[in-house]
Scaffold this motif. Structure first.
Motif, short mmCIF file in Angstrom:
data_model
loop_
_atom_site.label_atom_id
_atom_site.label_comp_id
_atom_site.label_asym_id
_atom_site.label_seq_id
_atom_site.Cartn_x
_atom_site.Cartn_y
_atom_site.Cartn_z
N LEU A 9 2.90 -6.34 -8.69
CA LEU A 9 3.82 -5.88 -7.47
C LEU A 9 2.88 -5.02 -6.72
O LEU A 9 2.35 -3.92 -7.20
N VAL A 11 2.65 -3.03 -3.04
CA VAL A 11 3.28 -2.37 -1.97
C VAL A 11 2.51 -2.00 -0.69
O VAL A 11 1.44 -1.34 -1.07
N PHE A 13 2.19 -0.23 2.87
CA PHE A 13 2.73 0.27 4.07
C PHE A 13 1.90 -0.02 5.14
O PHE A 13 0.67 0.23 5.20
N LYS A 38 4.65 -6.60 -0.91
CA LYS A 38 6.03 -6.40 -0.22
C LYS A 38 5.47 -5.57 0.86
O LYS A 38 4.86 -4.40 0.82
N ILE A 40 5.87 -2.80 3.83
CA ILE A 40 6.92 -2.12 4.45
C ILE A 40 6.57 -1.47 5.65
O ILE A 40 5.50 -0.99 5.93
N ALA A 56 6.61 4.50 -5.27
CA ALA A 56 6.47 3.22 -5.49
C ALA A 56 5.73 3.01 -6.88
O ALA A 56 6.15 1.93 -7.36
N ALA A 61 5.59 -0.16 -8.89
CA ALA A 61 4.49 -1.08 -8.41
C ALA A 61 2.98 -0.69 -9.22
O ALA A 61 2.76 0.09 -9.82
N VAL A 64 -0.94 0.07 -4.42
CA VAL A 64 -0.24 0.52 -3.12
C VAL A 64 -1.21 0.62 -2.17
O VAL A 64 -2.40 1.41 -2.36
#
Length: 144
Positions: A9, A11, A13, A38, A40, A56, A61, A64
């Motif tokens: 997973l 994340v 930004f 994912k 954001i 996260a 997560a 990141v």
């Protein structure tokens, strides 16, 4: 019987003005990057509080990534300079917490760099897959 391959997973930004538009361009050009990333959308990379990154990781997560405008090209003039300083401090804190520095990354991607966005995401995903699942800040209540 087929063995399921580990899917981390991740994340991401992304700055609204550059990196998110770069992701959109990558999609319009049908460039592939992992679906388990994912995104954001944030107004500016400087709006990403380091606590968002820690949260996260706490929520499961495995990696990141923070993407923003190139230094000097920020829509808000100097936002990415603040980001660079803030993330340098966060990286030293993550090292103190025992989280591998390869699990976090900062990249500067403009709106016209859809190919760079896809290549960056593919490279980061390979790095996180090689590291395996993140167990360091895991909160078991956040697991499905």
């Amino acid at each position: 019987m087929q063995v399921n391959e580990y899917q981390p997973l991740i994340v991401a930004f992304c700055c609204n003005w550059c990196s998110y538009a770069g992701a959109d361009l990558a999609g319009n050009n049908r460039l592939n990057y992992p679906a388990n990333i994912k995104i954001i959308r944030v107004p500016c990379s400087c709006r990403v509080n380091p606590m968002f990154i820690l949260r996260a990781f706490q929520r499961g997560a495995d990696g990141v990534i923070l993407c923003g405008c190139h230094p000097g090209d920020c829509h808000y003039t100097s936002g990415n300079y603040y980001t660079r300083r803030r993330m340098a401090l966060l990286f030293s804190m993550l090292d103190y917490l025992g989280i591998e520095k390869e699990r976090t990354r900062v990249e500067w991607v403009s709106a016209a760099e859809g190919a760079k966005f896809a290549a960056t995401m593919n490279d980061f995903a390979k790095t996180v897959v090689a590291l395996g699942e993140n167990k360091r800040l895991e909160d078991l209540r956040c697991k499905k």
